[in-house]
Design a protein around this motif. Sequence first.
Motif, PDB file in Angstrom:
ATOM      1  N   ARG A 136     -34.615 -16.673  26.481  1.00  0.00           N
ATOM      2  CA  ARG A 136     -35.205 -15.479  25.875  1.00  0.00           C
ATOM      3  C   ARG A 136     -34.218 -14.334  25.725  1.00  0.00           C
ATOM      4  O   ARG A 136     -34.496 -13.358  25.053  1.00  0.00           O
ATOM      5  CB  ARG A 136     -36.353 -14.976  26.750  1.00  0.00           C
ATOM      6  CG  ARG A 136     -37.635 -15.682  26.479  1.00  0.00           C
ATOM      7  CD  ARG A 136     -38.785 -14.730  26.761  1.00  0.00           C
ATOM      8  NE  ARG A 136     -39.984 -15.502  27.037  1.00  0.00           N
ATOM      9  CZ  ARG A 136     -40.972 -15.085  27.787  1.00  0.00           C
ATOM     10  NH1 ARG A 136     -40.920 -13.888  28.345  1.00  0.00           N
ATOM     11  NH2 ARG A 136     -42.017 -15.834  27.989  1.00  0.00           N
ATOM     12  N   GLN A 137     -33.094 -14.467  26.400  1.00  0.00           N
ATOM     13  CA  GLN A 137     -32.163 -13.337  26.445  1.00  0.00           C
ATOM     14  C   GLN A 137     -31.006 -13.508  25.482  1.00  0.00           C
ATOM     15  O   GLN A 137     -29.857 -13.278  25.851  1.00  0.00           O
ATOM     16  CB  GLN A 137     -31.601 -13.194  27.860  1.00  0.00           C
ATOM     17  CG  GLN A 137     -32.665 -12.976  28.898  1.00  0.00           C
ATOM     18  CD  GLN A 137     -32.065 -12.985  30.276  1.00  0.00           C
ATOM     19  OE1 GLN A 137     -31.677 -14.026  30.793  1.00  0.00           O
ATOM     20  NE2 GLN A 137     -31.974 -11.830  30.876  1.00  0.00           N
ATOM     21  N   SER A 139     -29.339 -13.014  21.422  1.00  0.00           N
ATOM     22  CA  SER A 139     -29.472 -12.352  20.133  1.00  0.00           C
ATOM     23  C   SER A 139     -29.885 -13.413  19.109  1.00  0.00           C
ATOM     24  O   SER A 139     -29.831 -14.620  19.390  1.00  0.00           O
ATOM     25  CB  SER A 139     -28.152 -11.712  19.734  1.00  0.00           C
ATOM     26  OG  SER A 139     -27.279 -12.674  19.206  1.00  0.00           O
ATOM     27  N   GLY A 140     -30.306 -12.952  17.929  1.00  0.00           N
ATOM     28  CA  GLY A 140     -30.788 -13.878  16.914  1.00  0.00           C
ATOM     29  C   GLY A 140     -29.790 -14.977  16.586  1.00  0.00           C
ATOM     30  O   GLY A 140     -30.116 -16.171  16.589  1.00  0.00           O
ATOM     31  N   GLY A 141     -28.566 -14.573  16.322  1.00  0.00           N
ATOM     32  CA  GLY A 141     -27.545 -15.553  15.949  1.00  0.00           C
ATOM     33  C   GLY A 141     -27.201 -16.476  17.094  1.00  0.00           C
ATOM     34  O   GLY A 141     -26.957 -17.671  16.899  1.00  0.00           O
ATOM     35  N   GLU A 142     -27.200 -15.936  18.298  1.00  0.00           N
ATOM     36  CA  GLU A 142     -26.902 -16.773  19.459  1.00  0.00           C
ATOM     37  C   GLU A 142     -27.956 -17.862  19.631  1.00  0.00           C
ATOM     38  O   GLU A 142     -27.630 -19.025  19.874  1.00  0.00           O
ATOM     39  CB  GLU A 142     -26.819 -15.905  20.721  1.00  0.00           C
ATOM     40  CG  GLU A 142     -25.578 -15.012  20.775  1.00  0.00           C
ATOM     41  CD  GLU A 142     -25.668 -13.895  21.830  1.00  0.00           C
ATOM     42  OE1 GLU A 142     -24.647 -13.227  22.063  1.00  0.00           O
ATOM     43  OE2 GLU A 142     -26.763 -13.686  22.410  1.00  0.00           O
TER      44      GLU A 142
ATOM     45  N   GLY B  18     -30.641  -7.004  30.829  1.00  0.00           N
ATOM     46  CA  GLY B  18     -30.399  -7.610  32.124  1.00  0.00           C
ATOM     47  C   GLY B  18     -29.512  -6.619  32.861  1.00  0.00           C
ATOM     48  O   GLY B  18     -29.784  -5.409  32.873  1.00  0.00           O
ATOM     49  N   VAL B  22     -24.697  -3.854  27.012  1.00  0.00           N
ATOM     50  CA  VAL B  22     -24.408  -4.513  25.744  1.00  0.00           C
ATOM     51  C   VAL B  22     -24.089  -3.506  24.644  1.00  0.00           C
ATOM     52  O   VAL B  22     -23.687  -3.891  23.560  1.00  0.00           O
ATOM     53  CB  VAL B  22     -25.558  -5.434  25.280  1.00  0.00           C
ATOM     54  CG1 VAL B  22     -25.761  -6.565  26.264  1.00  0.00           C
ATOM     55  CG2 VAL B  22     -26.827  -4.664  25.073  1.00  0.00           C
ATOM     56  N   PRO B  41     -20.148  -9.055  14.442  1.00  0.00           N
ATOM     57  CA  PRO B  41     -20.423 -10.459  14.768  1.00  0.00           C
ATOM     58  C   PRO B  41     -21.707 -10.639  15.581  1.00  0.00           C
ATOM     59  O   PRO B  41     -22.262  -9.687  16.114  1.00  0.00           O
ATOM     60  CB  PRO B  41     -19.205 -10.894  15.568  1.00  0.00           C
ATOM     61  CG  PRO B  41     -18.501  -9.649  15.973  1.00  0.00           C
ATOM     62  CD  PRO B  41     -18.902  -8.569  15.036  1.00  0.00           C
ATOM     63  N   CYS B  44     -23.074  -8.649  18.943  1.00  0.00           N
ATOM     64  CA  CYS B  44     -22.285  -7.436  19.158  1.00  0.00           C
ATOM     65  C   CYS B  44     -23.173  -6.255  19.501  1.00  0.00           C
ATOM     66  O   CYS B  44     -22.689  -5.214  19.908  1.00  0.00           O
ATOM     67  CB  CYS B  44     -21.455  -7.116  17.924  1.00  0.00           C
ATOM     68  SG  CYS B  44     -22.464  -6.568  16.554  1.00  0.00           S
ATOM     69  N   SER B  47     -28.850  -5.519  16.834  1.00  0.00           N
ATOM     70  CA  SER B  47     -30.302  -5.434  17.032  1.00  0.00           C
ATOM     71  C   SER B  47     -30.626  -4.511  18.196  1.00  0.00           C
ATOM     72  O   SER B  47     -31.645  -3.807  18.178  1.00  0.00           O
ATOM     73  CB  SER B  47     -30.881  -6.821  17.304  1.00  0.00           C
ATOM     74  OG  SER B  47     -30.613  -7.681  16.243  1.00  0.00           O
ATOM     75  N   GLN B  87     -35.517  -8.614  13.346  1.00  0.00           N
ATOM     76  CA  GLN B  87     -34.806  -9.799  12.877  1.00  0.00           C
ATOM     77  C   GLN B  87     -35.734 -11.004  12.683  1.00  0.00           C
ATOM     78  O   GLN B  87     -35.653 -11.700  11.693  1.00  0.00           O
ATOM     79  CB  GLN B  87     -33.711 -10.124  13.894  1.00  0.00           C
ATOM     80  CG  GLN B  87     -32.645 -11.043  13.399  1.00  0.00           C
ATOM     81  CD  GLN B  87     -31.426 -10.997  14.314  1.00  0.00           C
ATOM     82  OE1 GLN B  87     -31.415 -10.301  15.334  1.00  0.00           O
ATOM     83  NE2 GLN B  87     -30.405 -11.724  13.957  1.00  0.00           N
ATOM     84  N   GLU B 163     -31.410  -7.435   9.202  1.00  0.00           N
ATOM     85  CA  GLU B 163     -31.206  -8.602   8.339  1.00  0.00           C
ATOM     86  C   GLU B 163     -32.431  -8.912   7.493  1.00  0.00           C
ATOM     87  O   GLU B 163     -33.002  -9.996   7.561  1.00  0.00           O
ATOM     88  CB  GLU B 163     -30.879  -9.837   9.182  1.00  0.00           C
ATOM     89  CG  GLU B 163     -29.686  -9.576  10.064  1.00  0.00           C
ATOM     90  CD  GLU B 163     -29.020 -10.859  10.464  1.00  0.00           C
ATOM     91  OE1 GLU B 163     -28.978 -11.784   9.643  1.00  0.00           O
ATOM     92  OE2 GLU B 163     -28.549 -10.924  11.596  1.00  0.00           O
TER      93      GLU B 163
ATOM     94  N   THR D 232     -38.057  -9.377  31.383  1.00  0.00           N
ATOM     95  CA  THR D 232     -38.476  -8.365  30.402  1.00  0.00           C
ATOM     96  C   THR D 232     -37.772  -8.542  29.074  1.00  0.00           C
ATOM     97  O   THR D 232     -36.576  -8.638  29.026  1.00  0.00           O
ATOM     98  CB  THR D 232     -38.107  -6.949  30.895  1.00  0.00           C
ATOM     99  OG1 THR D 232     -37.965  -6.973  32.282  1.00  0.00           O
ATOM    100  CG2 THR D 232     -39.120  -5.968  30.445  1.00  0.00           C
TER     101      THR D 232
HETATM  102  N1  LIG Z   1     -33.363  -9.911  26.414  1.00  0.00           N
HETATM  103  C1  LIG Z   1     -32.039  -9.931  26.651  1.00  0.00           C
HETATM  104  N2  LIG Z   1     -31.603  -9.999  27.923  1.00  0.00           N
HETATM  105  C2  LIG Z   1     -30.283 -10.017  28.183  1.00  0.00           C
HETATM  106  N3  LIG Z   1     -29.329  -9.975  27.231  1.00  0.00           N
HETATM  107  C3  LIG Z   1     -29.703  -9.918  25.958  1.00  0.00           C
HETATM  108  C4  LIG Z   1     -31.072  -9.893  25.587  1.00  0.00           C
HETATM  109  N4  LIG Z   1     -31.141  -9.844  24.241  1.00  0.00           N
HETATM  110  C5  LIG Z   1     -29.862  -9.824  23.781  1.00  0.00           C
HETATM  111  N5  LIG Z   1     -28.990  -9.874  24.800  1.00  0.00           N
HETATM  112  C6  LIG Z   1     -27.537  -9.823  24.694  1.00  0.00           C
HETATM  113  O1  LIG Z   1     -27.184  -8.550  24.231  1.00  0.00           O
HETATM  114  C7  LIG Z   1     -26.121  -8.614  23.304  1.00  0.00           C
HETATM  115  C8  LIG Z   1     -26.514  -7.887  22.038  1.00  0.00           C
HETATM  116  O2  LIG Z   1     -27.611  -8.528  21.455  1.00  0.00           O
HETATM  117  P1  LIG Z   1     -28.153  -8.133  20.033  1.00  0.00           P
HETATM  118  O3  LIG Z   1     -29.425  -8.860  19.821  1.00  0.00           O
HETATM  119  O4  LIG Z   1     -28.154  -6.670  19.912  1.00  0.00           O
HETATM  120  O5  LIG Z   1     -27.010  -8.745  19.078  1.00  0.00           O
HETATM  121  P2  LIG Z   1     -26.909  -8.703  17.514  1.00  0.00           P
HETATM  122  O6  LIG Z   1     -25.722  -7.913  17.180  1.00  0.00           O
HETATM  123  O7  LIG Z   1     -28.187  -8.285  16.904  1.00  0.00           O
HETATM  124  O8  LIG Z   1     -26.619 -10.238  17.203  1.00  0.00           O
HETATM  125  P3  LIG Z   1     -27.147 -11.182  16.029  1.00  0.00           P
HETATM  126  O9  LIG Z   1     -26.241 -10.983  14.892  1.00  0.00           O
HETATM  127  O10 LIG Z   1     -26.976 -12.540  16.605  1.00  0.00           O
HETATM  128  O11 LIG Z   1     -28.545 -10.838  15.748  1.00  0.00           O
HETATM  129  C9  LIG Z   1     -25.821 -10.082  23.109  1.00  0.00           C
HETATM  130  O12 LIG Z   1     -24.656 -10.377  23.837  1.00  0.00           O
HETATM  131  C10 LIG Z   1     -26.993 -10.810  23.713  1.00  0.00           C
HETATM  132  O13 LIG Z   1     -26.580 -11.975  24.356  1.00  0.00           O
END
Ligand SMILES: Nc1ncnc2c1ncn2[C@@H]1O[C@H](COP(=O)(O)OP(=O)(O)OP(=O)(O)O)[C@@H](O)[C@H]1O
Lengths: 339, 339, 275, 232, 232
Positions: A136-137, A139-142, B18, B22, B41, B44, B47, B87, B163, D232
């Motif tokens: 659950r933790q 990001s979308g791309g991850e 967590g 970030v 990327p 990063c 979101s 997203q 997106e 969460t």
């Molecule tokens: N619920 C969560 N708990 C812990 N870490 C999280 C959680 N959601 C996202 N992260 C981490 O926080 C960082 C930022 O996430 P975020 O979703 O903002 O990325 P993003 O830039 O939108 O990526 P993407 O292009 O894949 O959508 C990432 O390293 C992700 O692994």
Amino acid sequence: MTASDAHLQVRDLSVHRGSVEVLDIAEIDIPRGQVTVVIGPNGCGKSTLLGALQLVLHPTRGELLLDGEPMSANPVRTRRRMSAAFQEPLLLSMSVQSNVELPLRLRGVDRDQRRGAAELWLERFGVAHLADRHARQLSGGEAQRVSLARAFASQPEVMLLDEPFAGVDAPTRAGLIADFAQILSVTRPTTVLVTHDRDEALRLGDYAVLLIDGRVRQTGEPLDIFDHPLDREVAEFVGMDNVIERSRWPWPIAASDGGYVCVRSEQLSLSRGSGAVVRKVELIGPMVSVSVDVDGVLLAAQVSRPQWSALGVGVGDEVAVCADAEAIHIIAAEQGTPT
Amino acid sequence: MTASDAHLQVRDLSVHRGSVEVLDIAEIDIPRGQVTVVIGPNGCGKSTLLGALQLVLHPTRGELLLDGEPMSANPVRTRRRMSAAFQEPLLLSMSVQSNVELPLRLRGVDRDQRRGAAELWLERFGVAHLADRHARQLSGGEAQRVSLARAFASQPEVMLLDEPFAGVDAPTRAGLIADFAQILSVTRPTTVLVTHDRDEALRLGDYAVLLIDGRVRQTGEPLDIFDHPLDREVAEFVGMDNVIERSRWPWPIAASDGGYVCVRSEQLSLSRGSGAVVRKVELIGPMVSVSVDVDGVLLAAQVSRPQWSALGVGVGDEVAVCADAEAIHIIAAEQGTPT
Amino acid sequence: ASEINEDELILATTTSLNDSGLLDDLAPIFESETGVSVKIISVGTGAALRMGAEGDADVLLTHAPDAERALVENGDVSSRTLVAYNDFVIVGPPDDPAGIAGMRDVAAALRQIAVHGASGAAGAAAFASRGDDSGTHKKEIALWDAAGLAPSFETDDWYEEVGQGMSATLTVANQRGAYTLTDRGTYLALSTDIAELVPLVEGDARLLNFYSVMEVDSGKGRINSEAAAAFRDFLLRGDIQAMIGDYLRAEYGRSLFIPAGGETESAVAERARAE
Amino acid sequence: MELIWDGIREAARLWWAGDAQIIEITLRTLAISSAATALALVVGIPLGAVLALRRFWGRGLLVASVNTGMGMPPVVIGLLVALVLWRSGPLGGLDQIYTPTAMVIAQLLLSLPMVVGFSLASIQSINPRLIGQMWAMGANRWQVLWLLIRETRLGLLAAVMAGFGGAISEVGASLQVGGNLAGETRVLTTAMVLETGRGNFEVAIALGVVLVVLAFAVNLILTAVQQRRFIT
Amino acid sequence: MELIWDGIREAARLWWAGDAQIIEITLRTLAISSAATALALVVGIPLGAVLALRRFWGRGLLVASVNTGMGMPPVVIGLLVALVLWRSGPLGGLDQIYTPTAMVIAQLLLSLPMVVGFSLASIQSINPRLIGQMWAMGANRWQVLWLLIRETRLGLLAAVMAGFGGAISEVGASLQVGGNLAGETRVLTTAMVLETGRGNFEVAIALGVVLVVLAFAVNLILTAVQQRRFIT
Ligand SMILES: Nc1ncnc2c1ncn2[C@@H]1O[C@H](COP(=O)(O)OP(=O)(O)OP(=O)(O)O)[C@@H](O)[C@H]1O
Ligand SMILES: Nc1ncnc2c1ncn2[C@@H]1O[C@H](COP(=O)(O)OP(=O)(O)OP(=O)(O)O)[C@@H](O)[C@H]1O
Ligand SMILES: [Mg+2]
Ligand SMILES: [Mg+2]
């Protein structure tokens, strides 16, 4: 392709969702060891087709064959020869590592082997550092990459991928697509790949199936579909920006009435000269999109920025327009107006 | 841009997920009535930034200002001046129509007005025919469009879009982007748009913020970022396929040690002649990607298919390579190796 | 809010008496005469007495003479008056493995049950005790005492403590083919559903079952003493005593309760022994 | 109110003194209710899954019946079980009336609807596409069930707790089919009823305290499991 | 076994004859249990939402307590409420013991943990991002609660049914705090106990039949609501 080359065969398939028939396919043969791309507009039934192939959605009619055998004879065994990454990354609430291992675990693969496979594929998709994260933790791309790693980890005969790169960032995507092509060329699973991206379709696809409105409208080599659409709707879908009724086409063209002349904006070249008037100029990244008026017919052209600045013209100026004979595609009358 | 032009201001923002930080942003000013694109990327923090702006994720430090006022003073009021399409299309389990009406309903807008707005925006996003469908019964692209319609229906001051076009099919996407630009140019909400797509960023963005690893690495006009990345990592992210150490660059270049020379593959032109050897040729849709060797340095070039066939060369043949002086971007030594 | 609620009277009574339905006939008469509504709370004997001691009821109607006397001595109740009586019966399986049928001496019968039970003979019958400190249970203990025994479920396999009300205990005894001590009212009410049990020992004066009314001491707090006294007098009134005597007589062919308003227990016992 | 304190003190005293009877009753209570709950889970979760995932004729009625089962009075269940197990009943020959087995059966019937009902609700609220993904990964029927249990453990543990709670706190049926026989079928709740009837409110409360502490301990463990991986 | 048939026949007869008393008892049962359930929902759902969404010190303990509450024996609750409402208790002055109000309180306390526990579990199993989306749409606290209820109606209705079922089928507490007064606080379950004690097994079973039919009818309606918008 003879029937024996077809790894998966779809025959007379009808799938309903709710009470609506969203898929009605006479036949598709999916070639063994190649990549078949499925393209088509939103809601045309691409995901539904993958769901049916995965035996997750139940057809109201029709037959699905894997190696000539009915897939539904032993659904679990059939599914274990395949794997799928669906459009939303549907991860279970456990760690990333466990998610990737899960298909192997379900197949009774032992712990060490599972672990090794998961690590390998997480690494390849650039998410090895997230292995211990809860699903659950992410990001979308991850999440999308994890879902891809999961589909690859079981090294199946058949892989069904629904827009695998949609949420992946541009440079990674370029890298993944290159890797992907390479991986597939080595292990050669039969792959069915849904995509909205023309580049992806062209780079990865050996064979393409184009769906519109739940029906197969054209099949063949991807480039052939993109360059030689069979009808107007397909032409528009594959990005022919200029689809002009033959009678209005400003240049002489082989006789025969009706139908359409199609050409992509990139394939209209502009040069200093006359014959057309520039009506609109729009900068799109490194390209310039130019709308030109030729004898009252508006055509879209696209040139690179250096070329455009070399041309040195603006809105209202005259230019010469030239369409490569090769690039022009003609849709015959009877095909141009599908029923 | 003076501070008063900034509609949204981010100051010294830190967000944890967590136990990991970030996002760590010193400052961003988001200009009023314009489109700010956020790029970077996967993972990063794009979101996360939108979540913080929407007051849905709670920062551990920092200030967010809307019109110079702290956004958190009255979160509900602040949120009602904004709207968001996240997203994944997070629709509630009710009909499509009710989903789109919901933000207005929460704001106490009366039934008729709600209905009108919902119909209008569903129509604009091409999903009016799905109004009575339950939100669970949509294809991926359909759901995304509904989520967009919902974000637009409340006609907010500030729009946060993550997106928005990722799952939308290519022709519709082209249409939507055009419409979108037009809609925004009329109503001019302040828009923050996350995207992975360079075309989208360039066509829609007035201003861009590039995040890497939770930090702002570059801001400015999108084209400027794409053409003049400040450091190597940014250069790679924006798709400079050729990032060559200055000392290895095969042509003479203004003196000064270290740093990198960058040029996009599209901006290297090939012509008949000599000086480079073709090493690899790959067809990518209408373009041809060519890898050439210039004095031992491999450069990537990209030309259109007609151009390539006009050139009439193959792997092992010699060609002349020419890089437009304009297209070459130089990263100074101190910027090229970020700490 | 600490005023006495003059309009209601809380009557704590035992489940077995309430189950007879007698009070459901009497209460409406009292209510229409006095305008005071009677809340009949049926609980275990122990709980009823405890409610009196805590001042949670105004008037008590129970059948545990020794425990009642303790309340009188404690000053928890200001009066205790005999209202009526009936008798207990030892019932058991019709084949009567301990052979007590027809015995008049209840203590001897109990001894015989104990001996038989302890013999462990095949088909030996058990004795099911209420085991709930109710009036009936207290009576049973007293009778065992009279027999010179003190059986316990822990040491005697044939002795079971059910720990429930009379009807449940009768049901258990019926299912298990066990002996038990029951008040006659409950036995009669259930007799059609407990065909496996028949009366075996009755008539011993020690088997008499006395129902007394007690007024809770007005010093206990918000006691509606006036209504309590009125209710006591009501129960002792001639016409009501007659009603008590007639209750269900037609149905069972004998009185369920024999009126004894204001009499003493010893006088009643004397009279019974004489019969 | 002091009664409550007296009760708590009494509970502590009984427990401290290692009162053999209270320990025996507590262990019996735990054994009977755990057995009933375990059986209810084994039968109820698969049943809930089938009701959640399959569409068949009569399903609606069955779901309503399950939900009604949650409102089935213990006395009714007790009576039904008793009628079956009584000597005169169809299974009278088994001589199981007034035994712990009879109590397990009654408590099982009581907690089963709870377990089925909540499994049903939890599994139904999973994204159906995620269930599709489970099948697509090659899971067989039992593996899907296992994955569903994993995914819904939040809801299922609530069901476990409700089921166990319902079983351990129940008294009407236990009295009827167990008989509250000292040393044989007396459990905490039936002992409480007895002590309440006796007017020994302190002891009743003491037993209640033991019961609540017991339930709390079990639930603390289950809650820890339930909330462990929630993020969460 | 014929007892059951007799009971069913008796129930039909009583109901057909429009027996005033049984109708009155049924209506009272419905009124008291509905009131208790309604209160439990009003208090319990927001409480469950807070426990699901907020993180605060002592939350774990509170969750465990709620879950324990599901295993709270009616007799314990009845005794506690009685201790408070008896004349000798702290609220004895209110003269509410042996009234329908007292029964509503006891049943409320009984069904509250069920409602809180299941609201908690249901709300916790919603995708947290969806809750973010609710806030982002500009919902205030109460609107978010309303949307959460909408989204989790599957689980919540199960909670409602369990709560109502627990309330209507409960007997121990109702006897203790209601007193089973004819025409005032006699409900179906307490009447059943009385009739059983009196040896009127047919009438007891008839009352049980009425109770089960009532619970079934209510749950049939709720199940229809629950399953209405569920789509495969
Ligand atoms: N619920 C969560 N708990 C812990 N870490 C999280 C959680 N959601 C996202 N992260 C981490 O926080 C960082 C930022 O996430 P975020 O979703 O903002 O990325 P993003 O830039 O939108 O990526 P993407 O292009 O894949 O959508 C990432 O390293 C992700 O692994
Ligand atoms: N659960 C459902 N119930 C009813 N109709 C559905 C359901 N899911 C999808 N549909 C409809 O079925 C059709 C095909 O959907 P499908 O998901 O296969 O489209 P798709 O080609 O994958 O589209 P996209 O590009 O948007 O992902 C669409 O018209 C859609 O509205
Ligand atoms: Mg799709
Ligand atoms: Mg993101």
